[in-house]
Write a protein that holds these residues in place. Sequence first.
Motif, PDB file in Angstrom:
ATOM      1  N   UNK A   1      31.541  10.749  -1.118  1.00  0.00           N
ATOM      2  CA  UNK A   1      30.709  11.949  -1.137  1.00  0.00           C
ATOM      3  C   UNK A   1      30.073  12.223   0.219  1.00  0.00           C
ATOM      4  N   UNK A   2      29.525  11.178   0.853  1.00  0.00           N
ATOM      5  CA  UNK A   2      28.904  11.362   2.162  1.00  0.00           C
ATOM      6  C   UNK A   2      29.961  11.802   3.178  1.00  0.00           C
ATOM      7  N   UNK A   3      31.139  11.196   3.122  1.00  0.00           N
ATOM      8  CA  UNK A   3      32.221  11.550   4.037  1.00  0.00           C
ATOM      9  C   UNK A   3      32.601  13.025   3.892  1.00  0.00           C
ATOM     10  N   UNK A   4      32.790  13.471   2.673  1.00  0.00           N
ATOM     11  CA  UNK A   4      33.176  14.866   2.419  1.00  0.00           C
ATOM     12  C   UNK A   4      32.085  15.820   2.904  1.00  0.00           C
ATOM     13  N   UNK A   5      30.841  15.495   2.605  1.00  0.00           N
ATOM     14  CA  UNK A   5      29.745  16.388   2.989  1.00  0.00           C
ATOM     15  C   UNK A   5      29.529  16.416   4.505  1.00  0.00           C
ATOM     16  N   UNK A   6      29.695  15.276   5.177  1.00  0.00           N
ATOM     17  CA  UNK A   6      29.575  15.266   6.641  1.00  0.00           C
ATOM     18  C   UNK A   6      30.739  16.006   7.296  1.00  0.00           C
ATOM     19  N   UNK A   7      31.930  15.923   6.701  1.00  0.00           N
ATOM     20  CA  UNK A   7      33.109  16.594   7.248  1.00  0.00           C
ATOM     21  C   UNK A   7      33.024  18.109   7.083  1.00  0.00           C
ATOM     22  N   UNK A   8      32.147  18.565   6.201  1.00  0.00           N
ATOM     23  CA  UNK A   8      31.998  20.000   5.944  1.00  0.00           C
ATOM     24  C   UNK A   8      31.026  20.616   6.955  1.00  0.00           C
ATOM     25  N   UNK A   9      31.451  20.643   8.226  1.00  0.00           N
ATOM     26  CA  UNK A   9      30.680  21.327   9.246  1.00  0.00           C
ATOM     27  C   UNK A   9      29.858  20.462  10.172  1.00  0.00           C
ATOM     28  N   UNK A  10      29.848  19.143   9.984  1.00  0.00           N
ATOM     29  CA  UNK A  10      29.027  18.285  10.840  1.00  0.00           C
ATOM     30  C   UNK A  10      29.855  17.356  11.717  1.00  0.00           C
ATOM     31  N   UNK A  11      30.768  16.594  11.134  1.00  0.00           N
ATOM     32  CA  UNK A  11      31.567  15.631  11.887  1.00  0.00           C
ATOM     33  C   UNK A  11      33.049  15.824  11.570  1.00  0.00           C
ATOM     34  N   UNK A  12      33.869  15.516  12.553  1.00  0.00           N
ATOM     35  CA  UNK A  12      35.312  15.569  12.339  1.00  0.00           C
ATOM     36  C   UNK A  12      35.794  14.178  11.926  1.00  0.00           C
TER      37      UNK A  12
END
Length: 88
Positions: A59-70
């Motif tokens: 969940x954290x990975x998906x949410x960070x990948x949504x506009x914050x980190x590649x």
Amino acid sequence: MPPVGADTALGVGDVFEVRVFGEQDLTGLYQVGSDGRINFPLIGEVVVQGKAPTEVEREIKVRLADGYLRSPQITIVVKESKKKVYVF
């Protein structure tokens, strides 16, 4: 031997470390609050109670990948479990 709580659901009071590879500012210790949540930088509240560490990682990975980190790389290590064990 696997780490403490590696395959069990997180609960209120449990302490775990979230490691974000290459992002020292996002790496830190978190304690599950009485509402079953943590407050994670950039993405805000994350419900963790009742979820396995691997589910929280995802969940954290998906949410960070949504506009914050590649392609964020997340690891969760449970440091302390507040689960009660009863012996009869």
